[in-house]
Motif scaffolding. Structure first.
Motif, PDB file in Angstrom:
ATOM      1  N   UNK A  54       0.828  -1.204   0.000  1.00 33.89           N
ATOM      2  CA  UNK A  54       0.000   0.000   0.000  1.00 33.89           C
ATOM      3  C   UNK A  54       0.864   1.257   0.000  1.00 33.89           C
ATOM      4  N   UNK A  55       1.860   1.300   0.904  1.00 32.81           N
ATOM      5  CA  UNK A  55       2.706   2.489   1.008  1.00 32.81           C
ATOM      6  C   UNK A  55       3.548   2.671  -0.250  1.00 32.81           C
ATOM      7  N   UNK A  56       4.079   1.576  -0.780  1.00 26.54           N
ATOM      8  CA  UNK A  56       4.925   1.683  -1.964  1.00 26.54           C
ATOM      9  C   UNK A  56       4.124   2.099  -3.195  1.00 26.54           C
ATOM     10  N   UNK A  57       2.883   1.652  -3.271  1.00 30.05           N
ATOM     11  CA  UNK A  57       2.040   2.068  -4.397  1.00 30.05           C
ATOM     12  C   UNK A  57       1.691   3.554  -4.299  1.00 30.05           C
ATOM     13  N   UNK A 103      12.291   3.479  -1.984  1.00 29.84           N
ATOM     14  CA  UNK A 103      11.421   4.474  -1.345  1.00 29.84           C
ATOM     15  C   UNK A 103      11.124   4.089   0.105  1.00 29.84           C
ATOM     16  N   UNK A 104      10.547   5.046   0.843  1.00 30.98           N
ATOM     17  CA  UNK A 104      10.154   4.837   2.251  1.00 30.98           C
ATOM     18  C   UNK A 104      11.351   4.380   3.091  1.00 30.98           C
ATOM     19  N   UNK A 105      12.327   5.252   3.166  1.00 30.62           N
ATOM     20  CA  UNK A 105      13.598   4.869   3.785  1.00 30.62           C
ATOM     21  C   UNK A 105      13.898   5.571   5.109  1.00 30.62           C
ATOM     22  N   UNK A 127       6.794   1.228  14.561  1.00 29.63           N
ATOM     23  CA  UNK A 127       6.409   1.065  13.157  1.00 29.63           C
ATOM     24  C   UNK A 127       5.233   1.969  12.791  1.00 29.63           C
ATOM     25  N   UNK A 128       4.395   2.289  13.756  1.00 33.10           N
ATOM     26  CA  UNK A 128       3.310   3.248  13.489  1.00 33.10           C
ATOM     27  C   UNK A 128       3.887   4.629  13.218  1.00 33.10           C
ATOM     28  N   UNK A 129       4.898   5.010  14.001  1.00 32.79           N
ATOM     29  CA  UNK A 129       5.553   6.308  13.783  1.00 32.79           C
ATOM     30  C   UNK A 129       6.216   6.340  12.410  1.00 32.79           C
ATOM     31  N   UNK A 130       6.929   5.266  12.060  1.00 28.59           N
ATOM     32  CA  UNK A 130       7.607   5.252  10.765  1.00 28.59           C
ATOM     33  C   UNK A 130       6.600   5.255   9.609  1.00 28.59           C
ATOM     34  N   UNK A 131       5.503   4.531   9.772  1.00 33.72           N
ATOM     35  CA  UNK A 131       4.486   4.486   8.719  1.00 33.72           C
ATOM     36  C   UNK A 131       3.869   5.860   8.491  1.00 33.72           C
TER      37      UNK A 131
END
Length: 230
Positions: free
Chosen positions: A46-49, A151-153, A110-114
């Protein structure tokens, strides 16, 4: 086998008696935390899309150029999920309270990173265009680059996970011996370093994971709600 068995503590819960009808009982309620793992993996597509490279802010610093690519760091990099799952399995059997806190730490971090990825999409352009050496490790890294986007690094979840299992070990009595802690601490540090040597992350991403872990630690291991006894 007998000697190994004697070194392990006694299981704190008898899972042989578990039935789904008992899932909400105090003895087995902590098993709900196992849902963390499929949810954690399912959010990636989902995040990568959503965060295509065009939307992402490139992350880098001067130190990144001084860190050489080294494909042999693939070994500790690949041990990341092994260590995380091993920590979950060990604490699930031998220290349920530590399992709860380890799970809560991962949920918070992981919630913070998301949320960070969604609000501030990031990427890195550090991967080498061609490898200087041709061997099994560079071929595997090349495949990893192909299936894992850049992405998302920021912050690095590899570093978050590595610190999570180290902190969980520190708070698990049966793991808190000099020998075990030395091995776990070395694994945590080397796995974190592997992210920059494989050019999967900028050093900025590594440092950004530290305040995320600090916040999760304070919330899970330090903060006590008003009226809480534990």
């Amino acid at each position: 086998m007998k000697n190994v068995k004697n070194r392990l503590p006694d299981p704190c819960v008898d899972y042989r008696k578990f039935r789904f009808s008992k899932l909400n009982t105090p003895e087995y309620r902590h098993l709900w935390f196992l849902l963390l793992w499929p949810i954690y993996w399912l959010r990636y597509p989902f995040i990568e899309a959503l965060n295509t490279p065009e939307r992402c802010f490139p992350i880098s610093c001067a130190l990144d150029d001084r860190i050489p690519f080294c494909e042999f760091f693939l070994i500790p990099y690949g041990l990341w999920m092994v260590c995380m799952l091993a920590t979950a399995a060990y604490t699930l059997v031998y220290d349920v309270e530590s399992f709860r806190k380890y799970s809560k730490f991962l949920i918070v971090a992981f919630s913070i990173s998301t949320v960070t990825y969604l609000i501030w999409p990031t990427c890195q352009n550090l991967r080498p265009e061609a490898f200087e050496r041709d061997n099994l490790f560079t071929r595997i890294v090349g495949y990893m680059y192909a299936v894992d986007t850049n992405t998302n690094v920021c912050p690095s979840e590899h570093v978050i996970g590595s610190l999570a299992f180290l902190i969980a070990a520190i708070h698990t009595k049966s793991l808190r011996t000099p020998g075990k802690m030395t091995v776990i601490a070395i694994l945590s540090v080397v796995i974190s370093l592997s992210t920059v040597f494989l050019k999967q992350h900028s050093f900025v991403d590594v440092m950004a994971a530290l305040p995320v872990c600090a916040a999760a630690y304070l919330i899970v291991y330090v903060w006590r709600p008003h009226g809480s006894r534990s």
